[in-house]
Design an enzyme around this catalytic site. Structure first.
Site, PDB file in Angstrom:
ATOM      1  CG  ASP A  87      40.539  37.410  39.873  1.00 29.68           C
ATOM      2  OD1 ASP A  87      39.706  36.593  39.450  1.00 29.68           O
ATOM      3  OD2 ASP A  87      40.871  37.495  41.068  1.00 29.68           O
ATOM      4  CG  LEU A  88      39.406  43.710  35.450  1.00 27.64           C
ATOM      5  CD1 LEU A  88      39.183  43.661  33.941  1.00 27.64           C
ATOM      6  CD2 LEU A  88      38.385  44.635  36.120  1.00 27.64           C
TER       7      LEU A  88
END
Length: 252
Positions: A87-88
């Site tokens: 994820d970011l």
């Protein structure tokens, strides 16, 4: 889905712009077939549909990273492929295939769930038991994109095992090691929320008190990142057949 629903969904996706990430992708290990890298928090794994979201781990690997006053340039790995994503907001260990044969082997290992990953997470509150398992099925939440939800009717099986590393004060929080058995989107984040201990700094699955904590000097810290780090990975080297263990120390 109606035309208007499609338009609304596209607008939600296209209008998200990731903040600029100044931290670099760190190459921890390199040979002719694979890389082991440390992804910084705040960097996309793959470039997004919005043209403004061009910067990503994959983009930097394929094009190389320019030199800075303190760091050397990194080469362009033109055939680099990512067999998995983070994820970011998640930092840490990723494995990269550098040629089609290596990438295919890594993809097959991930699909067969033979790759073992471990994460460190700082959770709000004190986790009572020293170890355990969270089993709760996960489904997309169309009403709150990009969130997912726990749904026993339509969700896919999701299992996360955890072990407490340390319990801390001011406020109560717990450092745990997660070993996900499955790899659903946002699995560790929503499982943490599900058993009452959201990950500190999580922008999607949190409570107000999970955004701050006290450091060792009793200074109030407002979390500026998701406190989730991919710390270890185990897989089979696609060329040599030897087991590979990768470790990336946590920044928190």
């Amino acid at each position: 889905m109606s035309t208007s629903d499609t338009s609304t969904t596209s607008e939600i996706i296209d209008h998200f712009v990731a903040p600029t990430c100044q931290d670099r992708v760190e190459i921890l290990y390199q040979d002719d077939d694979i890389l082991l890298i440390n992804k910084p928090s705040g960097l996309l794994s793959l470039s997004g549909k919005n043209p403004l979201n061009w910067d990503s781990v994959h983009y930097r690997l394929v094009n190389g990273q320019s030199a800075t006053p303190t760091e050397e340039a990194t080469p362009a790995f033109t055939e680099a492929k990512l067999p998995h994503r983070l994820d970011l907001g998640t930092s840490g260990m990723m494995v990269v295939g550098l040629n089609p044969v290596a990438s295919k082997s890594l993809n097959q290992q991930f699909q067969a769930r033979t790759v073992k990953k471990r994460y460190l997470a700082m959770l709000a509150g004190w986790v009572d038991t020293d170890c355990g398992q969270i089993s709760a099925p996960i489904a997309k939440d169309a009403a709150l994109f990009p969130r997912v939800k726990i749904c026993h009717e339509t969700g896919k099986s999701a299992i996360s095992e955890y072990q407490v590393i340390e319990r801390l004060d001011n406020p109560p929080r717990t450092l745990v090691q997660y070993s996900p058995v499955t790899g659903r989107t946002h699995q560790l984040r929503i499982h943490s929320l599900e058993f009452g201990h959201p990950i500190l700094g999580c922008d999607l699955y949190n409570t107000p008190e999970s955004r701050t904590y006290m450091d060792a000097d009793n200074t109030l810290i407002h979390t500026t990142r998701l406190m989730l780090h991919a710390s270890e990975i185990d897989f089979i080297h696609p060329a040599t057949g030897e087991p590979i263990h990768g470790h990336c120390p946590s920044p928190f």
